[in-house]
Design a protein around this motif. Sequence first.
Motif, PDB file in Angstrom:
ATOM      1  N   GLU A   6       0.836  -1.195   0.000  1.00 30.00           N
ATOM      2  CA  GLU A   6       0.000   0.000   0.000  1.00 30.00           C
ATOM      3  C   GLU A   6       0.875   1.251   0.000  1.00 30.00           C
ATOM      4  OE1 GLU A   6      -3.646   1.991   2.571  1.00 30.00           O
ATOM      5  OE2 GLU A   6      -2.700   0.168   3.278  1.00 30.00           O
ATOM      6  N   PHE A   7       0.502   2.227  -0.809  1.00 28.10           N
ATOM      7  CA  PHE A   7       1.158   3.521  -0.854  1.00 28.10           C
ATOM      8  C   PHE A   7       0.408   4.421   0.119  1.00 28.10           C
ATOM      9  CE2 PHE A   7       2.066   7.742  -2.378  1.00 28.10           C
ATOM     10  CZ  PHE A   7       3.388   7.663  -2.786  1.00 28.10           C
ATOM     11  N   THR A   8       1.076   4.885   1.186  1.00 31.72           N
ATOM     12  CA  THR A   8       0.378   5.594   2.263  1.00 31.72           C
ATOM     13  C   THR A   8       0.641   7.098   2.324  1.00 31.72           C
ATOM     14  OG1 THR A   8       2.175   5.041   3.789  1.00 31.72           O
ATOM     15  CG2 THR A   8       0.292   3.535   3.716  1.00 31.72           C
ATOM     16  N   TRP A   9       1.592   7.616   1.559  1.00 30.67           N
ATOM     17  CA  TRP A   9       1.894   9.045   1.613  1.00 30.67           C
ATOM     18  C   TRP A   9       0.778   9.845   0.955  1.00 30.67           C
ATOM     19  CZ3 TRP A   9       5.432   5.279   0.286  1.00 30.67           C
ATOM     20  CH2 TRP A   9       6.496   5.105   1.172  1.00 30.67           C
ATOM     21  N   GLN A  10       0.546  11.045   1.482  1.00 32.20           N
ATOM     22  CA  GLN A  10      -0.518  11.899   0.953  1.00 32.20           C
ATOM     23  C   GLN A  10       0.071  13.004   0.081  1.00 32.20           C
ATOM     24  OE1 GLN A  10      -3.845  11.351   1.335  1.00 32.20           O
ATOM     25  NE2 GLN A  10      -3.120   9.443   2.245  1.00 32.20           N
ATOM     26  N   PRO A  11      -0.476  13.202  -1.118  1.00 29.96           N
ATOM     27  CA  PRO A  11       0.037  14.243  -2.014  1.00 29.96           C
ATOM     28  C   PRO A  11      -0.471  15.625  -1.606  1.00 29.96           C
ATOM     29  CG  PRO A  11      -1.824  13.168  -3.035  1.00 29.96           C
ATOM     30  CD  PRO A  11      -1.557  12.434  -1.739  1.00 29.96           C
ATOM     31  N   ALA A  12       0.119  16.642  -2.226  1.00 29.38           N
ATOM     32  CA  ALA A  12      -0.362  18.012  -2.053  1.00 29.38           C
ATOM     33  C   ALA A  12      -1.769  18.107  -2.664  1.00 29.38           C
ATOM     34  CB  ALA A  12       0.593  18.987  -2.735  1.00 29.38           C
ATOM     35  N   TYR A  13      -2.496  19.156  -2.329  1.00 35.17           N
ATOM     36  CA  TYR A  13      -3.878  19.288  -2.770  1.00 35.17           C
ATOM     37  C   TYR A  13      -4.029  19.711  -4.231  1.00 35.17           C
ATOM     38  CZ  TYR A  13      -5.680  18.376   1.828  1.00 35.17           C
ATOM     39  OH  TYR A  13      -5.997  17.762   3.010  1.00 35.17           O
TER      40      TYR A  13
END
Length: 109
Positions: A3-10
């Motif tokens: 699973e890719f868990t990092w959150q991108p910028a908006y």
Amino acid sequence: MSEFTWQPAYNASVTKAPRVNTAVFGDGYQQRTADGINTTLQAWQLTFQLAKTDIDAIDAFLVSKGGVASFTWTPGTGAEIKAVCREWSRNMISPRAESLSAKFEQVIE
């Protein structure tokens, strides 16, 4: 599967382009049909602006997948998708911060 868990910028954006088979006949007539069952897949253009250590971890994750192996990711829409990332780039912001731009393409397996 990982699973890719990092959150991108908006400023993330999504593209959807349905696959369509088109037969063109004389006088401009066309016949169109869907190309397969899952014809409208998502492609997300993402930017991550994080500490260099976090960008290193994202880069290592994407390198480990090699543009071939899929992973799960949950976009802002809240519906988990399987995706591959075939291309990404890094930019240095400061000695301790970087950005990484990536394109996540939805896949059906």
